[in-house]
Design a protein around this motif. Structure first.
Motif, PDB file in Angstrom:
ATOM      1  N   ASP A 122      21.446   6.396  94.147  1.00 11.95           N
ATOM      2  CA  ASP A 122      19.601   7.200  93.872  1.00 11.95           C
ATOM      3  C   ASP A 122      18.663   7.238  95.611  1.00 11.95           C
ATOM      4  OD1 ASP A 122      20.841   8.729  91.651  1.00 11.95           O
ATOM      5  OD2 ASP A 122      20.083   5.979  90.713  1.00 11.95           O
ATOM      6  N   MET A 123      18.311   5.653  96.053  1.00  4.47           N
ATOM      7  CA  MET A 123      17.961   5.380  96.845  1.00  4.47           C
ATOM      8  C   MET A 123      18.289   5.790  97.853  1.00  4.47           C
ATOM      9  SD  MET A 123      14.990   3.486  95.816  1.00  4.47           S
ATOM     10  CE  MET A 123      14.495   3.592  98.316  1.00  4.47           C
ATOM     11  N   ARG A 124      20.222   5.733  98.451  1.00  4.86           N
ATOM     12  CA  ARG A 124      20.406   6.395  99.466  1.00  4.86           C
ATOM     13  C   ARG A 124      19.817   8.123  99.615  1.00  4.86           C
ATOM     14  NH1 ARG A 124      26.091   4.369  99.253  1.00  4.86           N
ATOM     15  NH2 ARG A 124      25.457   2.544  99.166  1.00  4.86           N
ATOM     16  N   THR A 125      20.188   8.556  98.531  1.00  5.06           N
ATOM     17  CA  THR A 125      20.081   9.693  98.219  1.00  5.06           C
ATOM     18  C   THR A 125      18.738  10.649  98.681  1.00  5.06           C
ATOM     19  OG1 THR A 125      21.441  10.113  96.319  1.00  5.06           O
ATOM     20  CG2 THR A 125      19.680  11.779  96.277  1.00  5.06           C
ATOM     21  N   VAL A 126      17.850   9.568  97.900  1.00  8.68           N
ATOM     22  CA  VAL A 126      16.391   9.993  98.855  1.00  8.68           C
ATOM     23  C   VAL A 126      15.757   9.799  99.728  1.00  8.68           C
ATOM     24  CG1 VAL A 126      13.914   9.742  98.677  1.00  8.68           C
ATOM     25  CG2 VAL A 126      15.164   9.215  95.879  1.00  8.68           C
ATOM     26  N   ALA A 127      16.512   8.946 100.282  1.00 11.90           N
ATOM     27  CA  ALA A 127      16.430   8.637 102.022  1.00 11.90           C
ATOM     28  C   ALA A 127      16.960   9.951 102.798  1.00 11.90           C
ATOM     29  CB  ALA A 127      16.778   7.056 102.740  1.00 11.90           C
ATOM     30  N   ASN A 128      18.155  10.027 102.565  1.00 13.67           N
ATOM     31  CA  ASN A 128      18.754  11.197 104.008  1.00 13.67           C
ATOM     32  C   ASN A 128      18.184  12.466 103.019  1.00 13.67           C
ATOM     33  OD1 ASN A 128      20.896   9.329 104.329  1.00 13.67           O
ATOM     34  ND2 ASN A 128      22.101   9.831 102.341  1.00 13.67           N
ATOM     35  N   LEU A 129      17.694  12.591 101.642  1.00 19.86           N
ATOM     36  CA  LEU A 129      16.990  13.711 101.519  1.00 19.86           C
ATOM     37  C   LEU A 129      15.410  14.366 102.834  1.00 19.86           C
ATOM     38  CD1 LEU A 129      16.692  14.302  98.090  1.00 19.86           C
ATOM     39  CD2 LEU A 129      17.804  16.334  99.824  1.00 19.86           C
ATOM     40  N   VAL A 130      15.294  12.776 102.511  1.00 14.19           N
ATOM     41  CA  VAL A 130      13.530  13.055 103.625  1.00 14.19           C
ATOM     42  C   VAL A 130      14.133  12.885 105.211  1.00 14.19           C
ATOM     43  CG1 VAL A 130      11.999  11.839 101.979  1.00 14.19           C
ATOM     44  CG2 VAL A 130      13.349  10.710 103.604  1.00 14.19           C
ATOM     45  N   ALA A 131      15.170  12.780 104.940  1.00 13.21           N
ATOM     46  CA  ALA A 131      16.095  12.043 106.590  1.00 13.21           C
ATOM     47  C   ALA A 131      15.926  13.582 107.415  1.00 13.21           C
ATOM     48  CB  ALA A 131      16.841  11.565 106.335  1.00 13.21           C
ATOM     49  N   GLU A 132      15.662  14.651 106.753  1.00 14.99           N
ATOM     50  CA  GLU A 132      16.504  15.865 106.790  1.00 14.99           C
ATOM     51  C   GLU A 132      14.851  16.293 107.606  1.00 14.99           C
ATOM     52  OE1 GLU A 132      17.303  18.155 104.017  1.00 14.99           O
ATOM     53  OE2 GLU A 132      19.223  17.004 102.993  1.00 14.99           O
ATOM     54  N   ARG A 133      13.621  16.013 107.126  1.00 14.91           N
ATOM     55  CA  ARG A 133      12.612  16.299 107.369  1.00 14.91           C
ATOM     56  C   ARG A 133      11.455  15.206 108.630  1.00 14.91           C
ATOM     57  NH1 ARG A 133      11.477  20.347 104.616  1.00 14.91           N
ATOM     58  NH2 ARG A 133      13.703  21.656 103.893  1.00 14.91           N
ATOM     59  N   ALA A 134      12.881  14.054 109.016  1.00 17.65           N
ATOM     60  CA  ALA A 134      12.006  13.618 109.874  1.00 17.65           C
ATOM     61  C   ALA A 134      12.443  12.973 111.325  1.00 17.65           C
ATOM     62  CB  ALA A 134      11.635  12.334 109.059  1.00 17.65           C
ATOM     63  N   ASP A 135      11.456  12.337 112.816  1.00 17.97           N
ATOM     64  CA  ASP A 135      12.280  11.148 112.809  1.00 17.97           C
ATOM     65  C   ASP A 135      12.904  10.013 112.821  1.00 17.97           C
ATOM     66  OD1 ASP A 135      12.716  13.906 114.898  1.00 17.97           O
ATOM     67  OD2 ASP A 135      10.712  13.466 114.626  1.00 17.97           O
ATOM     68  N   TYR A 136      11.950   9.438 112.024  1.00 17.45           N
ATOM     69  CA  TYR A 136      11.685   8.019 111.627  1.00 17.45           C
ATOM     70  C   TYR A 136      11.471   8.063 109.977  1.00 17.45           C
ATOM     71  CZ  TYR A 136      12.050   6.311 116.277  1.00 17.45           C
ATOM     72  OH  TYR A 136      12.026   5.774 117.681  1.00 17.45           O
ATOM     73  N   VAL A 137      12.350   7.543 109.045  1.00 20.95           N
ATOM     74  CA  VAL A 137      12.047   7.353 107.505  1.00 20.95           C
ATOM     75  C   VAL A 137      11.861   5.478 107.636  1.00 20.95           C
ATOM     76  CG1 VAL A 137      13.593   7.014 105.083  1.00 20.95           C
ATOM     77  CG2 VAL A 137      13.737   8.985 107.167  1.00 20.95           C
ATOM     78  N   LEU A 138      10.724   4.917 107.216  1.00 23.76           N
ATOM     79  CA  LEU A 138      10.134   3.734 107.231  1.00 23.76           C
ATOM     80  C   LEU A 138      10.634   3.607 105.591  1.00 23.76           C
ATOM     81  CD1 LEU A 138       7.533   2.976 109.630  1.00 23.76           C
ATOM     82  CD2 LEU A 138      10.237   3.077 110.371  1.00 23.76           C
ATOM     83  N   ILE A 139      11.275   2.256 105.384  1.00 27.23           N
ATOM     84  CA  ILE A 139      11.154   2.404 103.810  1.00 27.23           C
ATOM     85  C   ILE A 139      10.505   1.437 103.162  1.00 27.23           C
ATOM     86  CG2 ILE A 139      13.053   1.650 102.071  1.00 27.23           C
ATOM     87  CD1 ILE A 139      14.954   2.898 103.530  1.00 27.23           C
TER      88      ILE A 139
END
Lengths: 289, 95
Positions: A122-139
Motif C-alpha cells: 500500500d505504501m509503495r502504491t501511494v509513493a509511486n502515485l505521488v512520484a508521478e507528479r514530483a522530482d522528489y518524494v520525501l517519506i
C-alpha cells in the motif's frame, strides 16, 4: 505492480502528467523518536522546492502524524492517503499544496486505524502515485522498527538517517541502518542533528567524527542546536521558508543542495569554538581527538 | 561541567563523557550487529579455546575472544598468547 483505482483514473485523465520514473523517493528515518525526522522532512521539502524541484512530502507516520502541523497545513487537509488508496479521491485532491511554496505538496497520513491493515505494498502504491507528479518524494517515517517502519521503507529507493550525538539515538540509528542495508536500500546518508558545539569542544558530547565513525555513513548534513526550530514549529512555517539566517536553516538548505549533487563544503562549528577548558586540556595532551 | 569534575579530568582520573559514550557505543553496536547473545558468545569462546588448546598451550588468563567493529564490519577477534606448541600437535589428529 498493483494498479489501484486512482491510478486508472489519472491514466484516463488527459491532463495527467506522464509517469515520472526518475523521481527520487527518499525515506527520512531515525529509529528513535524526537530526533528531528519531521523537522528535517518539512525543511528539506521547502528547500528542495525553492531550488525548483517539484517535491512531495509523504507523511508515513499514521499513528502520530505531525508533518501537517510543521508545514502549517493542518487546516487544509480534506482527503488523505486513505481516500487515495480506497480510490475515493483523485491524486490532485489528496495532495495539499503549500501556500507560499507551490512546488511543495503534502500527502497527509490517513486515520491511525489504517495501521491495522496497511501493507508495504500500500505504501509503495501511494509513493509511486505521488512520484508521478514530483522530482522528489520525501517519506516522513514513523519512529520504531516495527510495521510502520517496514511499510515506509518498502516504498523508498534511498534513505536519510537522522540522529543526534546521544547514546540511544546513535544505537537506534544503527539498528535502522542494519535493516535498510538488509533491504538493499542505497544510498543511505547521515544527518547529524542538534549538535552543541560547546559541549563537543569540551568533549562532553560525541563529535561529528565520533558518530560518523560509529555509523560508517557519509555525512549529508550537520545541524547545530537552534532555538529557532521550536519557534518555527510554533508558527507552522519551516525555517527554510523565510530565509532568515538561522544556523539550522542554513544547514537544511545545504542538505538540499548536497542532495542535488552540489559540492557544498561541510562547516563544522565544533572546530572553531573551542572553549578555554578544551584548549587547556588539549595543551596538557589529554584530548582524545 | 562542575569544577570538581574538571579537576578530576585534569588529574586524569575521569574520562570526558563524550569519549566514554563513544567507547560504550563501540561495544554495544558490535554486539547489536552480530546478533549474538552473551551466552552464545561465551559458549563459542570456550569451544574456540578448547580447539586451540588441542594444538598449542595458551595462557588462559591472558586469552581474550571478543567482537570488534569497524566500518560496519564486525569481526571476531581472538587474542591468545601461545606458551608453547604441544608436541602432540605434530602428529595429525586421528579424526
Amino acid at each position: 505492480m498493483r494498479r489501484p483505482g486512482p491510478l486508472a483514473l489519472t491514466c484516463c485523465d488527459p491532463l495527467a502528467a506522464v509517469t515520472n520514473a526518475t523521481a527520487r523517493i527518499i525515506l527520512i528515518c531515525s529509529g528513535k523518536g524526537g530526533v528531528g525526522k519531521t523537522t528535517l522532512t518539512a525543511n528539506l521539502g521547502i528547500a528542495l522546492a525553492q531550488l525548483g524541484q517539484r517535491t512531495v512530502v509523504l507523511d508515513a507516520d499514521f499513528g502520530l502524524r505531525n508533518l501537517d502541523l510543521l508545514l502549517g497545513l493542518e487546516n487544509r487537509i480534506i482527503y488523505t492517503a486513505q481516500e487515495l488508496l480506497a480510490g475515493s479521491c483523485r491524486l490532485e485532491q489528496a495532495l495539499v499544496k503549500h501556500k507560499q511554496q507551490p512546488n511543495l505538496a503534502l500527502m497527509p497520513a490517513g486515520n491511525p486505524r489504517m495501521l491495522e491493515w496497511l501493507t508495504p505494498e500500500d505504501m509503495r502504491t501511494v509513493a509511486n502515485l505521488v512520484a508521478e507528479r514530483a522530482d522528489y518524494v520525501l517519506i516522513d517515517c514513523p519512529a520504531g522498527v516495527e510495521q510502520g517502519f517496514k511499510n515506509a521503507a518498502a516504498a523508498c529507493h534511498e534513505a536519510i538517517v537522522i540522529t543526534t550525538p546521544e547514546m540511544s539515538a546513535v544505537r537506534d540509528a544503527d539498528r535502522v541502518i542494519g535493516l535498510l542495508n538488509s533491504q538493499g536500500i542505497q544510498p543511505i546518508q547521515l544527518v547529524l542533528n542538534r549538535v552543541r558545539p560547546r559541549m563537543v569542544a569540551n568533549q562532553e558530547m560525541m563529535s561529528v567524527a565520533d558518530v560518523t565513525d560509529l555509523l560508517a555513513l557519509p555525512l549529508l548534513g550537520l545541524v547545530v542546536e537552534d532555538e529557532q526550530v521550536i519557534v518555527s514549529t510554533n508558527r507552522g512555517e519551516p525555517l527554510t521558508l523565510n530565509g532568515n539566517g538561522s544556523p539550522a536553516a542554513r544547514a537544511y538548505h545545504n542538505v538540499a543542495r548536497r542532495l542535488r549533487g552540489e559540492q557544498v563544503p561541510l562547516h563544522d562549528p565544533t572546530r572553531e569554538r573551542r572553549g578555554l577548558r578544551a584548549r587547556l586540556l588539549n595543551k596538557l595532551g589529554m584530548a582524545g581527538n | 561541567m562542575a569544577l570538581f569534575e574538571f579537576l578530576q579530568r585534569l588529574l586524569g582520573r575521569q574520562k570526558p563523557s563524550g569519549t566514554l559514550a563513544k567507547e560504550r557505543l563501540q561495544l554495544v553496536l558490535a554486539h547489536d550487529r552480530s546478533d549474538l547473545n552473551p551466552e552464545l558468545l561465551e559458549q563459542m569462546r570456550r569451544e574456540i579455546l578448547e580447539v586451540v588448546q588441542k594444538y598449542v598451550e595458551i595462557d588462559l588468563e591472558e586469552g581474550d575472544v571478543s567482537l570488534e567493529t569497524e566500518d560496519r564490519v564486525t569481526a571476531l577477534v581472538a587474542n591468545l598468547p601461545i606458551k608453547r606448541a604441544r608436541p602432540a600437535a605434530l602428529t595429525a589428529p586421528s579424526d
